[in-house]
Write a protein that holds these residues in place. Structure first.
Motif, PDB file in Angstrom:
ATOM      1  N   LYS A   1      -6.987   2.494  -6.206  1.00 35.79           N
ATOM      2  CA  LYS A   1      -6.132   3.316  -5.277  1.00 35.79           C
ATOM      3  C   LYS A   1      -4.809   3.107  -5.519  1.00 35.79           C
ATOM      4  O   LYS A   1      -3.829   3.904  -5.373  1.00 35.79           O
ATOM      5  CB  LYS A   1      -6.513   3.335  -3.668  1.00 35.79           C
ATOM      6  N   LEU A   2      -4.544   1.663  -5.449  1.00 38.25           N
ATOM      7  CA  LEU A   2      -2.997   1.135  -5.784  1.00 38.25           C
ATOM      8  C   LEU A   2      -2.257   1.911  -6.999  1.00 38.25           C
ATOM      9  O   LEU A   2      -1.124   1.982  -7.112  1.00 38.25           O
ATOM     10  CB  LEU A   2      -2.991  -0.300  -5.846  1.00 38.25           C
ATOM     11  N   GLU A   3      -3.208   2.217  -7.769  1.00 35.80           N
ATOM     12  CA  GLU A   3      -2.527   2.746  -9.339  1.00 35.80           C
ATOM     13  C   GLU A   3      -1.884   4.020  -9.051  1.00 35.80           C
ATOM     14  O   GLU A   3      -0.785   4.262  -9.618  1.00 35.80           O
ATOM     15  CB  GLU A   3      -3.817   3.240 -10.310  1.00 35.80           C
ATOM     16  N   ILE A   4      -2.319   4.731  -8.218  1.00 32.36           N
ATOM     17  CA  ILE A   4      -1.434   5.881  -7.981  1.00 32.36           C
ATOM     18  C   ILE A   4      -0.530   6.051  -6.694  1.00 32.36           C
ATOM     19  O   ILE A   4       0.213   6.937  -6.290  1.00 32.36           O
ATOM     20  CB  ILE A   4      -2.560   7.154  -7.702  1.00 32.36           C
ATOM     21  N   ALA A   5      -0.443   4.666  -6.033  1.00 32.03           N
ATOM     22  CA  ALA A   5       0.455   4.745  -4.845  1.00 32.03           C
ATOM     23  C   ALA A   5       2.010   4.519  -5.482  1.00 32.03           C
ATOM     24  O   ALA A   5       2.107   3.915  -6.662  1.00 32.03           O
ATOM     25  CB  ALA A   5       0.062   3.465  -4.099  1.00 32.03           C
ATOM     26  N   ASP A   6       2.829   4.688  -4.592  1.00 33.43           N
ATOM     27  CA  ASP A   6       4.265   4.556  -4.810  1.00 33.43           C
ATOM     28  C   ASP A   6       4.754   3.061  -4.600  1.00 33.43           C
ATOM     29  O   ASP A   6       5.022   2.829  -3.324  1.00 33.43           O
ATOM     30  CB  ASP A   6       5.173   5.670  -4.194  1.00 33.43           C
ATOM     31  N   ILE A   7       4.919   2.358  -5.571  1.00 33.18           N
ATOM     32  CA  ILE A   7       5.076   0.857  -5.259  1.00 33.18           C
ATOM     33  C   ILE A   7       6.540   0.575  -6.211  1.00 33.18           C
ATOM     34  O   ILE A   7       6.827   1.074  -7.203  1.00 33.18           O
ATOM     35  CB  ILE A   7       3.927   0.206  -5.984  1.00 33.18           C
ATOM     36  N   PRO A   8       7.327  -0.218  -5.304  1.00 32.71           N
ATOM     37  CA  PRO A   8       8.714  -0.632  -6.168  1.00 32.71           C
ATOM     38  C   PRO A   8       8.500  -1.227  -7.438  1.00 32.71           C
ATOM     39  O   PRO A   8       7.384  -1.990  -7.574  1.00 32.71           O
ATOM     40  CB  PRO A   8       9.209  -1.546  -5.160  1.00 32.71           C
ATOM     41  N   GLU A   9       9.206  -0.596  -8.473  1.00 37.99           N
ATOM     42  CA  GLU A   9       9.034  -1.182  -9.824  1.00 37.99           C
ATOM     43  C   GLU A   9       8.501  -2.702  -9.924  1.00 37.99           C
ATOM     44  O   GLU A   9       7.765  -3.112 -10.805  1.00 37.99           O
ATOM     45  CB  GLU A   9      10.352  -0.650 -10.552  1.00 37.99           C
ATOM     46  N   VAL A  10       9.367  -3.582  -9.217  1.00 33.54           N
ATOM     47  CA  VAL A  10       9.420  -4.900  -9.792  1.00 33.54           C
ATOM     48  C   VAL A  10       8.156  -5.521  -8.911  1.00 33.54           C
ATOM     49  O   VAL A  10       7.570  -6.452  -9.608  1.00 33.54           O
ATOM     50  CB  VAL A  10      10.654  -5.728  -9.017  1.00 33.54           C
ATOM     51  N   LEU A  11       7.651  -4.915  -8.157  1.00 33.45           N
ATOM     52  CA  LEU A  11       6.239  -5.294  -7.521  1.00 33.45           C
ATOM     53  C   LEU A  11       5.098  -4.839  -8.146  1.00 33.45           C
ATOM     54  O   LEU A  11       3.714  -5.086  -7.867  1.00 33.45           O
ATOM     55  CB  LEU A  11       6.199  -5.062  -6.169  1.00 33.45           C
ATOM     56  N   LYS A  12       5.141  -3.979  -9.219  1.00 36.76           N
ATOM     57  CA  LYS A  12       3.905  -3.380  -9.713  1.00 36.76           C
ATOM     58  C   LYS A  12       3.035  -4.258 -10.637  1.00 36.76           C
ATOM     59  O   LYS A  12       3.674  -5.487 -11.209  1.00 36.76           O
ATOM     60  CB  LYS A  12       4.454  -2.347 -10.831  1.00 36.76           C
ATOM     61  N   GLY A  13       2.039  -4.031 -10.523  1.00 37.17           N
ATOM     62  CA  GLY A  13       0.842  -5.000 -11.077  1.00 37.17           C
ATOM     63  C   GLY A  13       0.626  -6.375 -10.375  1.00 37.17           C
ATOM     64  O   GLY A  13      -0.080  -6.431  -9.272  1.00 37.17           O
ATOM     65  N   PHE A  14       0.908  -7.439 -11.179  1.00 37.49           N
ATOM     66  CA  PHE A  14       0.373  -8.642 -10.395  1.00 37.49           C
ATOM     67  C   PHE A  14       0.838  -8.931  -8.994  1.00 37.49           C
ATOM     68  O   PHE A  14       0.274  -9.327  -8.260  1.00 37.49           O
ATOM     69  CB  PHE A  14       0.787  -9.696 -11.354  1.00 37.49           C
ATOM     70  N   PRO A  15       2.121  -8.678  -8.832  1.00 36.27           N
ATOM     71  CA  PRO A  15       2.852  -8.946  -7.571  1.00 36.27           C
ATOM     72  C   PRO A  15       1.948  -8.257  -6.481  1.00 36.27           C
ATOM     73  O   PRO A  15       1.699  -9.125  -5.243  1.00 36.27           O
ATOM     74  CB  PRO A  15       4.126  -8.636  -7.508  1.00 36.27           C
ATOM     75  N   ILE A  16       1.850  -6.878  -6.553  1.00 35.18           N
ATOM     76  CA  ILE A  16       1.357  -6.143  -5.399  1.00 35.18           C
ATOM     77  C   ILE A  16      -0.134  -6.640  -5.497  1.00 35.18           C
ATOM     78  O   ILE A  16      -0.667  -6.864  -4.205  1.00 35.18           O
ATOM     79  CB  ILE A  16       1.454  -4.892  -5.567  1.00 35.18           C
TER      80      ILE A  16
END
Lengths: 190, 201
Positions: free
Chosen positions: A156-171
């Motif tokens: 689900k997270l793949e399509i969520a709007d996440i701040p660029e720097v937090l994408k992938g590992f941090p989130i």
């Protein structure tokens, strides 16, 4: 501890991934898709249980008898590495379909700290053979549970709007933290 | 490659925790306070330098096919040495690090450096690489440990630093705090690196 208590404790209360921090690398590495997570979970369950039984006999039959406990780390990791190779070979011969499904995960398991961690903890806790088996089963089921839950969220997270720097590992780490808070709720069970 | 570059790469550009994202298990588990972080960092530096040195010396002797088991044996030997050393000279820290001391064997950082660096480079470069990576790991661990200790217990290295009226936020010491804090720190590190690279360009 009784056997049901061991199972509940290792699956929920002291979940190896979310409360004891073992197996974080595969937890974050292969939890992108539901199917791969399930495959990894099955492979880990199989190897953890088998290696715990073998290391139990090695500890009691060889290391304790000869007073070589200090060699535990070296012997266990070699046994696990050899076992993983062996399982790979046997699976290839006996069940090619299972091998195709699990094959890619097997080499990764050698460096999964759950395997070595469970083997060492079983000895440290002084479990007998039956408890060793159930502790290994419970901890790998707990690992699989965390992996599959995580995969469900990450799809689900793949399509969520996440701040660029937090994408992938941090989130993924922050998500794991929130899951870990949820698992704290099991605290009073055992 | 220049030695100073290898050293700097280990600490900043290829920091094992913040950039390569490997060796997470021990990072999350032992960073509950600064003392544990430093002790774990020292243990990892010792193992990393030792294994890099030996693997670099033996790199032309070890057959390619069995290199991984060979690396693992070398690493496990150094881990056992460090383990025995800590048990003898620092029993409280040995107790505190617990299962994560033997688990240095399966810490991806060490095998990754053996495979990616020590098996291809000379002895001096391999030692420098081990020290750099080890310090990079230790810095990440200490930063995490310091934040968790200050906010989770109100202390730093065991001394009270926040006023006694501060109610410690226990969540920082507990597992969820470790996950969330590390996630945020990696995010901050990414942000800083991006700022730096965009200001260069």
């Amino acid at each position: 501890m009784s056997i049901p208590a061991i199972l509940i404790s290792t699956i929920f209360v002291n979940n190896y991934v979310l409360a004891r921090f073992l197996g974080i690398c595969p937890f974050l590495g292969v939890s992108n898709k539901m199917e791969t997570s399930a495959g990894m979970g099955v492979a880990v369950t199989f190897v953890v249980t088998l290696s715990s039984i073998i290391t139990y006999f090695i500890q009691k039959g060889i290391l304790d008898l000869l007073g070589l406990q200090y060699l535990q780390t070296i012997v266990f990791i070699l046994v696990i590495a050899a076992l993983v190779q062996f399982v790979e070979l046997v699976l290839k011969k006996i069940s090619p379909s299972l091998y195709n499904a699990l094959g890619v995960y097997l080499p990764l398991i050698t460096t999964n700290c759950v395997v070595l961690g469970v083997a060492i903890l079983n000895i440290q806790e002084g479990y007998d053979l039956v408890r060793t088996i159930f502790n290994s089963l419970g901890s790998s089921i707990g690992f699989t549970l965390a992996l599959i839950l995580m995969a469900g969220i990450r799809e689900k997270l793949e399509i969520a709007d996440i701040p660029e720097v937090l994408k992938g590992f941090p989130i993924a780490l922050i998500t794991a933290g929130l899951m870990s808070i949820a698992f704290l709720g099991f605290g009073g069970l055992v | 490659m220049k030695l100073s570059k290898i050293f700097r790469d280990g600490i900043i550009n290829d920091n094992p925790i913040f950039v390569q994202l490997i060796g997470m298990c021990s990072t999350l588990a032992v960073s509950t306070n600064v003392v544990n972080s430093v002790a774990m960092g020292a243990a990892v530096i010792a193992v990393l330098v030792g294994s890099n040195l030996v693997i670099s010396i033996l790199r032309n002797v070890i057959p390619d096919k069995i290199r991984i088991p060979a690396f693992v044996v070398v690493i496990a030997t150094f881990v056992t040495i460090v383990e025995m050393f800590m048990k003898a000279y620092a029993p409280p820290i040995y107790e505190a690090l617990g299962i994560f001391l033997p688990l240095i064997v399966v810490n991806c950082i060490i095998l990754a450096r053996a495979e990616a660096f020590a098996s291809k480079n000379g002895i001096v470069a391999s030692i420098v690489d081990g020290i750099g990576m080890g310090i990079g790991y230790t810095i990440a661990l200490v930063v995490l440990g310091a934040i968790r200790e200050i906010f989770g217990a109100g202390t730093f290295l065991g001394m009270q630093v926040l006023p006694a009226s501060y109610q410690p936020a226990g969540i920082f010491i507990m597992p969820p705090g470790a996950f969330i804090l590390l996630g945020i720190l990696i995010g901050v590190f990414n942000l800083a690196r991006r700022k730096k690279s965009s200001s260069k360009a």
